[in-house]
Design a protein around this motif. Structure first.
Motif, mmCIF file in Angstrom:
data_model
loop_
_atom_site.group_PDB
_atom_site.id
_atom_site.type_symbol
_atom_site.label_atom_id
_atom_site.label_comp_id
_atom_site.label_asym_id
_atom_site.label_seq_id
_atom_site.Cartn_x
_atom_site.Cartn_y
_atom_site.Cartn_z
ATOM 1 N N PHE A 114 0.807 -1.215 0.000
ATOM 2 C CA PHE A 114 0.000 0.000 0.000
ATOM 3 C C PHE A 114 0.843 1.270 0.000
ATOM 4 C CE2 PHE A 114 -3.054 -3.202 1.167
ATOM 5 C CZ PHE A 114 -4.202 -2.784 0.510
ATOM 6 N N LYS A 115 2.174 1.085 0.031
ATOM 7 C CA LYS A 115 3.112 2.213 -0.024
ATOM 8 C C LYS A 115 2.814 3.256 1.057
ATOM 9 C CE LYS A 115 4.139 1.808 -4.964
ATOM 10 N NZ LYS A 115 3.443 0.615 -5.342
ATOM 11 N N LEU A 116 2.713 2.788 2.303
ATOM 12 C CA LEU A 116 2.503 3.718 3.393
ATOM 13 C C LEU A 116 3.106 3.193 4.682
ATOM 14 C CD1 LEU A 116 -0.850 3.947 5.151
ATOM 15 C CD2 LEU A 116 -0.615 2.161 3.508
ATOM 16 N N SER A 117 3.440 4.130 5.541
ATOM 17 C CA SER A 117 3.918 3.799 6.873
ATOM 18 C C SER A 117 2.733 3.288 7.688
ATOM 19 C CB SER A 117 4.489 5.054 7.541
ATOM 20 O OG SER A 117 4.616 4.855 8.934
ATOM 21 N N LEU A 118 2.988 2.326 8.548
ATOM 22 C CA LEU A 118 1.916 1.803 9.383
ATOM 23 C C LEU A 118 1.844 2.531 10.732
ATOM 24 C CD1 LEU A 118 2.112 -2.033 8.664
ATOM 25 C CD2 LEU A 118 0.727 -0.273 7.530
ATOM 26 N N LYS A 119 2.628 3.585 10.888
ATOM 27 C CA LYS A 119 2.621 4.332 12.146
ATOM 28 C C LYS A 119 1.214 4.853 12.428
ATOM 29 C CE LYS A 119 4.898 8.231 14.468
ATOM 30 N NZ LYS A 119 4.653 7.734 15.758
ATOM 31 N N GLY A 120 0.655 4.378 13.547
ATOM 32 C CA GLY A 120 -0.662 4.807 13.971
ATOM 33 C C GLY A 120 -1.831 4.112 13.298
ATOM 34 N N VAL A 121 -1.559 3.231 12.339
ATOM 35 C CA VAL A 121 -2.645 2.512 11.667
ATOM 36 C C VAL A 121 -3.289 1.558 12.677
ATOM 37 C CG1 VAL A 121 -3.150 0.754 9.902
ATOM 38 C CG2 VAL A 121 -1.662 2.691 9.347
ATOM 39 N N PRO A 122 -4.601 1.584 12.813
ATOM 40 C CA PRO A 122 -5.249 0.677 13.754
ATOM 41 C C PRO A 122 -5.113 -0.779 13.302
ATOM 42 C CG PRO A 122 -6.754 2.415 13.036
ATOM 43 C CD PRO A 122 -5.546 2.489 12.171
ATOM 44 N N GLY A 138 4.443 -0.397 14.300
ATOM 45 C CA GLY A 138 4.034 0.991 14.499
ATOM 46 C C GLY A 138 2.540 1.206 14.576
ATOM 47 N N CYS A 139 1.771 0.120 14.478
ATOM 48 C CA CYS A 139 0.308 0.228 14.497
ATOM 49 C C CYS A 139 -0.214 0.539 15.900
ATOM 50 C CB CYS A 139 -0.325 -1.080 14.032
ATOM 51 S SG CYS A 139 -0.012 -1.506 12.315
ATOM 52 N N ALA A 140 -1.423 1.078 15.941
ATOM 53 C CA ALA A 140 -2.139 1.288 17.199
ATOM 54 C C ALA A 140 -2.937 0.015 17.487
ATOM 55 C CB ALA A 140 -3.074 2.490 17.070
ATOM 56 N N PRO A 141 -2.664 -0.655 18.628
ATOM 57 C CA PRO A 141 -3.310 -1.943 18.905
ATOM 58 C C PRO A 141 -4.691 -1.820 19.548
ATOM 59 C CG PRO A 141 -1.652 -1.481 20.575
ATOM 60 C CD PRO A 141 -1.620 -0.337 19.600
ATOM 61 N N TYR A 142 -5.618 -2.616 19.027
ATOM 62 C CA TYR A 142 -6.974 -2.711 19.563
ATOM 63 C C TYR A 142 -7.275 -4.188 19.799
ATOM 64 C CZ TYR A 142 -7.810 2.098 18.035
ATOM 65 O OH TYR A 142 -7.745 3.457 17.860
ATOM 66 N N LEU A 143 -7.671 -4.520 21.031
ATOM 67 C CA LEU A 143 -8.061 -5.885 21.377
ATOM 68 C C LEU A 143 -9.579 -5.970 21.419
ATOM 69 C CD1 LEU A 143 -7.306 -8.779 22.481
ATOM 70 C CD2 LEU A 143 -7.577 -7.780 24.766
ATOM 71 N N VAL A 144 -10.136 -6.978 20.743
ATOM 72 C CA VAL A 144 -11.564 -7.274 20.880
ATOM 73 C C VAL A 144 -11.706 -8.519 21.740
ATOM 74 C CG1 VAL A 144 -12.336 -6.111 18.770
ATOM 75 C CG2 VAL A 144 -11.572 -8.500 18.658
ATOM 76 N N LEU A 145 -12.780 -8.565 22.527
ATOM 77 C CA LEU A 145 -12.968 -9.654 23.481
ATOM 78 C C LEU A 145 -13.695 -10.852 22.885
ATOM 79 C CD1 LEU A 145 -13.731 -7.533 26.664
ATOM 80 C CD2 LEU A 145 -11.537 -8.475 25.878
ATOM 81 N N THR A 146 -13.952 -10.816 21.573
ATOM 82 C CA THR A 146 -14.508 -11.972 20.875
ATOM 83 C C THR A 146 -13.367 -12.961 20.615
ATOM 84 O OG1 THR A 146 -14.262 -10.660 18.854
ATOM 85 C CG2 THR A 146 -16.467 -10.775 19.830
ATOM 86 N N GLY A 147 -13.700 -14.142 20.114
ATOM 87 C CA GLY A 147 -12.666 -15.139 19.822
ATOM 88 C C GLY A 147 -11.866 -15.465 21.074
ATOM 89 N N LYS A 148 -10.544 -15.307 20.978
ATOM 90 C CA LYS A 148 -9.647 -15.563 22.110
ATOM 91 C C LYS A 148 -9.440 -14.313 22.963
ATOM 92 C CE LYS A 148 -6.923 -18.895 19.428
ATOM 93 N NZ LYS A 148 -7.471 -18.646 18.093
ATOM 94 N N GLY A 149 -10.167 -13.245 22.658
ATOM 95 C CA GLY A 149 -9.932 -11.947 23.277
ATOM 96 C C GLY A 149 -10.049 -11.908 24.788
ATOM 97 N N GLU A 150 -11.076 -12.562 25.352
ATOM 98 C CA GLU A 150 -11.228 -12.534 26.807
ATOM 99 C C GLU A 150 -10.046 -13.220 27.487
ATOM 100 O OE1 GLU A 150 -15.002 -13.513 28.486
ATOM 101 O OE2 GLU A 150 -16.072 -12.253 27.039
#
Length: 186
Positions: A114-122, A138-150
């Motif tokens: 995609f020719k872009l930096s991943l800094k801050g990409v969710p 460099g991504c911003a991490p988001y955890l969802v509690l579905t699947g193995k999340g809990e």
């Protein structure tokens, strides 16, 4: 370009300890496809980054994986959503490849493609390795509690700044609200 990177199993669709081995086993989590559509409507491109060691384990082959992904694309389109690309690692953990999360190889490939930096990409995942691969890229991490999340949440050790949501739909609602109130990047 605005981009969001999603894990597949446990984020978009229900996960299984026996792997998702056929299109029939691929069942979307309620609200996940609509959440992707809302990202698209807000101008975000969505890509999937997924470990698929079932190929190395010979539980399914690449033709079956393609059929699973075709079902996912078709279901997404019915919900008004578009998944721009799917990146996957077909290797087993023992192969010690660079593309298997928690290593960053898939994320590096996304950055190049995609020719872009991943800094801050969710990046949204349900396991620690999903978040680690994104975080070191460099991504911003988001955890969802579905699947193995809990279980992931209970185990701890999340990357700094990880935001936690019940599911992808809740994450997207909060993320788009935050994006709408944040000043544009310079």
């Amino acid at each position: 370009m605005k981009l969001v990177i999603l894990d597949r199993d446990g984020v978009i669709n229900h996960d299984s300890p026996e792997f998702i081995k056929s299109p029939a086993e691929w069942i979307p989590i309620p609200g996940s496809l609509e959440a992707i559509a809302r990202l698209n409507q807000a101008g975000y491109r969505v890509v999937v980054a997924s470990n698929q060691s079932g190929i190395a384990r010979e539980l399914f082959d690449i033709t079956t994986l393609n059929a699973i992904h075709q079902k996912m694309h078709a279901a997404a389109q019915l919900a008004g959503a578009d998944i721009d690309a799917i990146f996957f690692c077909p290797h087993a953990a023992i192969d010690n490849c660079d593309c298997r999360k928690p290593k960053a190889g898939m994320f590096e490939e996304i950055s190049k493609r995609f020719k872009l930096s991943l800094k801050g990409v969710p990046t949204v995942g349900d396991s620690l390795r999903d978040l680690q691969a994104g975080f070191i890229s460099g991504c911003a991490p988001y955890l969802v509690l579905t699947g193995k999340g809990e279980k992931t949440y209970a185990t701890g050790g999340l990357p700094p700044g990880t935001q936690i949501f019940p599911d992808l739909a809740a994450m997207v609602t909060a993320f788009l609200k935050q994006a709408a109130t944040s000043p544009p990047a310079p």
